[in-house]
Write an enzyme that holds these catalytic residues in place. Structure first.
Site, PDB file in Angstrom:
ATOM      1  N   HIS A 350       0.792  -1.229   0.000  1.00  7.29           N
ATOM      2  CA  HIS A 350       0.000   0.000   0.000  1.00  7.29           C
ATOM      3  C   HIS A 350       0.830   1.288   0.000  1.00  7.29           C
ATOM      4  O   HIS A 350       0.278   2.381  -0.120  1.00  7.29           O
ATOM      5  CB  HIS A 350      -0.901  -0.022   1.244  1.00  7.29           C
ATOM      6  N   TYR A 481     -13.103   6.888  10.516  1.00  8.19           N
ATOM      7  CA  TYR A 481     -12.229   7.398   9.446  1.00  8.19           C
ATOM      8  C   TYR A 481     -12.706   6.875   8.101  1.00  8.19           C
ATOM      9  O   TYR A 481     -13.072   5.711   7.964  1.00  8.19           O
ATOM     10  CB  TYR A 481     -10.783   6.944   9.689  1.00  8.19           C
ATOM     11  N   THR A 494      -4.662  10.918  -0.231  1.00  8.20           N
ATOM     12  CA  THR A 494      -5.984  10.947   0.406  1.00  8.20           C
ATOM     13  C   THR A 494      -6.006  12.000   1.512  1.00  8.20           C
ATOM     14  O   THR A 494      -4.971  12.442   1.990  1.00  8.20           O
ATOM     15  CB  THR A 494      -6.344   9.585   1.029  1.00  8.20           C
TER      16      THR A 494
END
Length: 804
Positions: A350, A481, A494
């Site tokens: 990621h 979140y 993001t």
């Protein structure tokens, strides 16, 4: 070829840690359409300090008591007067000449993470099955997916992949350059990202055994047809079966990639220190592969089992030996996973890519598998790609260049130290898997179409479902979140949407109160609108989390007055305006040397570049008041970590919980369904998923009750075009059939039936005595008893069979 990957990284480090000069050398403008709009993208703006602090207080207010709010407000006011403006100015100086003020800090937050990446960092996608059932066997499905994935790789490398857009606005495409050929490489000073940008080979893991073969030529054209690919994969499967799985498990070195990163770094040294061993070459072959294909021997049956298999693999110990699919992985790279029954998914590292980028790849790959099958039926069928590789079956083999299309098995030298380490790594991984659970909800009663017809944002609607379900179970709200994409900006990643607001708290409390349905629906509208407003701000990079984290990082790293960058321990560096972060190189495909360059931010915590004439001031000893306050810990302890990422090509999407007492919730909102994968460390995950489903059904009932009293629902365009006409030629041709009016209900005659169908009776969730339906039912019973007469006095509660 260097003797080891670590040797390559160290030997090619630029002098004096000068990362900017190397970055500038690599920042040549690219041709083609993929990156054509990069120069036009704006830089990620640094929000005003006052606005960020205001949003921070607003995000915390619903989560704090009055005393805590007062303490946080005082801390923020002190921060605005003292440390805040100084840190803000340092951040602005630091960001000068860089593509993004947050990028380096963001990479470091991932790459300095020491815990195992499995279940902690890597997300997964579960693809829908191939629409042609006959193609859902393992080898056929894997060959099809790999062929399509390689076509995607080719489009990226040739810069023929059309840029992403949202409502006509271009998005940053930089992440696609970091999707293939990359590997997360652990070192003693944190992880680095290495990449072989011209890699030509694929690595296949089957029953814990490693194989490789070339799939692209030097021009990034495919050198194998789908049939050739299937032959190679079948050969690999047949060979892997020859070794008993209990025996193969003893050499399943992929398990080491699940270890603590510092331990894994030490084990990589063990793998590469013996010059006469071929372990170093095997390791570099894996690291430099375009991606990894994992062929599992199991057939997960349930959706939850499939999700667990894609996220962390299965754990099954037989006679003391781990034979689950958890040993059939390599978590430092992008993996395509295909089960024995053809079910397939992706698991991805990621650090350099977000879900939106991998989703584009997954959806394009899935689409291409269908289009290529259609083309085998009708040669005139369209293609997804701007150009395609020449047909490998019609090419002269000599035109492929230096390639090896025959599968090779990697043979590791299992020295005693590695065997022992593998054993301990497997037991720790099994512990980790056992500590987590996964449950799914494939909700098919309605989806995006119904939600939007009722006037709600689908994402906001589902977010309120999570909060209402959680509140119904535990009687409180928790820090939540959700990421908002900021790829409208250069190298955007993001921003954090904080879903708990004063409006959402008011909604969940109203929903659980004994109030009319219209009041509940009105509260839902206000909460959803607030969530939509916050999402819109975050998409414009006007949130608070990323900005505050950058300020915290500036303080933590002790940037000097000129904004010089402090130590960084990984292979990503935020580039100059025109450039892109270079990454550490990986040696090339097997048996071939490659010439690459590398950069590293710094070594051993020393600054990458600082003015010689000025001494470096140490970081302030006292932490700034905002970060020392308990509110900072509260907002960074996420209990409901959620993410909306998917389209019709995906069946499920998910990740592990981000805290020990939290849930990880991945969800996909489709036209007529909602797919949810929830994970936790055994926090009644199934009960929570059931609560979400119950909420979905109850809120639909309430919406229909309110809708039936208002105007009729919006009809489809086809219905709007149909108008009553006395002279119509259809006048006498039968009776018009009037089906149920979606989504507003089927009229008064069906209202009672719908209420009963959507009733949420039973034990567990809606048993708090607040539903108007239950109240009304109780009143009806009393009226019925009174009509019979007063001969007998009712003692106790009369049981209704319909409740059971």
């Amino acid at each position: 070829m260097p003797s080891s990957l670590n040797g390559s990284l160290a030997s090619s480090q630029p002098p004096n840690g000068d990362t900017e000069s190397v970055s500038a050398q690599k920042s040549k403008p690219k041709a083609g359409i993929t990156y054509a709009g990069q120069d036009k993208l704006p830089k990620l703006p640094i929000p005003e300090l006052g606005d960020t602090c205001r949003r921070y207080l607003e995000a915390l207010r619903p989560l704090q008591s009055h005393r805590e709010q007062g303490e946080t407000e005082a801390a923020v006011q002190e921060f605005l007067k003292k440390d805040g403006p100084i840190l803000q100015e340092k951040l602005k100086k630091y960001a000068t000449g860089k593509s993004s003020y947050i990028e380096q800090f963001w990479y470091d937050s991932y790459l300095n993470f020491d815990n195992p990446v499995v279940l902690n960092l890597n997300p997964f996608f579960l693809l829908e099955d191939d629409p042609t059932p006959a193609r859902n066997n393992q080898v056929t499905r894997a060959a099809s997916l790999v062929t399509s994935a390689l076509s995607f790789v080719r489009a990226v490398r040739k810069e023929e992949l059309p840029p992403d857009t949202v409502r006509g606005n271009p998005l940053c495409m930089y992440q696609y350059s970091r999707l293939f050929g990359t590997a997360r490489v652990p070192t003693e000073n944190g992880c680095q990202i290495g990449q072989d940008e011209g890699g030509k080979h694929l690595v296949v893991i089957c029953r814990g055994q490693f194989y490789w073969f070339d799939v692209l030529d030097d021009n990034s054209d495919l050198i194998m047809t789908e049939k050739d690919m299937a032959v190679n994969l079948q050969v690999i499967v047949d060979d892997a079966v020859q070794t008993p799985i209990q025996e193969a498990a003893k050499g399943a070195l992929g398990v080491l990639s699940t270890e603590n990163r510092k331990i894994w770094a030490g084990l990589r040294e063990v793998l590469t220190r013996e010059e006469e061993s071929n372990n170093a070459e095997c390791l570099s072959t894996v690291d430099s592969a375009i991606f990894i294909l994992c062929l599992d021997y199991t057939k997960p049956q349930t959706s939850a089992q499939l999700c667990g298999n894609m996220l962390c693999g299965s754990s099954e110990v037989v006679k003391g030996v781990q034979i689950g699919t958890c040993t059939n992985r390599w978590y430092d790279k992008l993996q395509i996973i295909v089960c024995k029954n053809g079910s397939a998914g992706l698991n991805f590292e990621h650090t350099g890519v977000d879900g939106h980028t991998v989703l584009r790849m997954a959806s394009d790959v899935y689409t291409d598998t269908i289009l290529r099958f259609a083309k085998s039926i009708n040669g005139q069928s369209p293609s997804l790609w701007t150009s395609t590789s020449p047909d490998p079956s019609k090419r002269d083999p000599s035109s492929f260049g230096d390639v090896s299309t025959t599968p090779h098995k990697l043979e590791w030298d299992m020295v005693p130290e590695l065997s022992t380490a593998l054993r301990f790594a497997e037991t720790r991984l099994a512990d980790l898997i056992q500590q987590n659970e996964f449950q799914t909800l494939d909700f098919e009663a309605y989806g995006k179409n119904f939600i939007t017809s009722m006037g709600f944002s689908p994402d906001a609607f589902v977010q309120m479902a999570f909060q209402a379900a959680y509140y119904g179970l535990y009687g409180r709200v928790e820090c939540t979140y959700e990421p908002a994409m900021t790829k409208f900006f250069l190298h955007g990643r993001t921003e954090a949407i904080r879903s708990v607001t004063a409006e959402s708290v008011a909604f969940v409390q109203t929903f659980w109160a004994e109030v009319p349905p219209a009041q509940k629906v009105e509260a839902l509208k206000k909460a959803s609108q607030k969530h939509t407003d916050i999402t819109r701000e975050c998409s414009k990079a006007q949130g608070q989390d990323r900005h505050l984290y950058a300020l915290f990082s500036v303080w933590q790293r002790g940037l000097d007055e000129d904004g010089a960058e402090a130590a960084s321990s990984n292979g990503y560096s935020s580039p100059t305006d025109a450039g892109s972060p270079p990454s550490s190189p990986l040696v090339g495909s097997p048996k071939r040397d490659t010439t690459t360059t590398t950069t590293r931010s710094s070594e051993n915590g020393s600054p990458a570049r600082r003015p010689v004439s000025q001494p470096q001031p140490p970081p302030p000893q006292q932490m700034p008041s905002l970060f020392a306050d308990g509110g900072w810990d509260r907002i960074n302890n996420t209990i409901l970590s959620t993410s909306n990422c998917g389209n019709p090509s995906l069946r499920q999407f998910g990740f592990g919980p981000t805290s020990g007492d939290g849930f990880g919730i991945g969800y996909i909102i489709k036209d007529d369904s909602v797919a949810i994968c929830a994970s936790s460390k055994h926090r009644q995950t199934q009960r929570f998923v059931d609560a979400i489903e119950a909420y979905f059904l109850e809120i639909r009932r309430l919406l229909r009750l309110v809708q039936s009293k208002a105007t009729s629902p919006r009809a489809s365009r086809a219905r709007e075009a149909e108008r009553p006409d006395v002279g119509s030629r259809f006048k006498t041709k039968g009776r018009v059939l009037k089906g149920e009016k979606e989504p507003g209900g089927g009229g008064e005659g069906k209202k009672k039936e719908e209420e009963e169908d959507d009733g949420l009776g039973g034990y567990g969730f809606f048993d708090a005595g607040m539903l108007l339906q239950a109240i009304k039912a109780n009143e009806d019973e009393k009226a019925s008893e009174k009509a019979v007469g007063q001969a007998r006095r009712a003692v106790g509660k009369k049981l209704r069979l319909s409740e059971y």
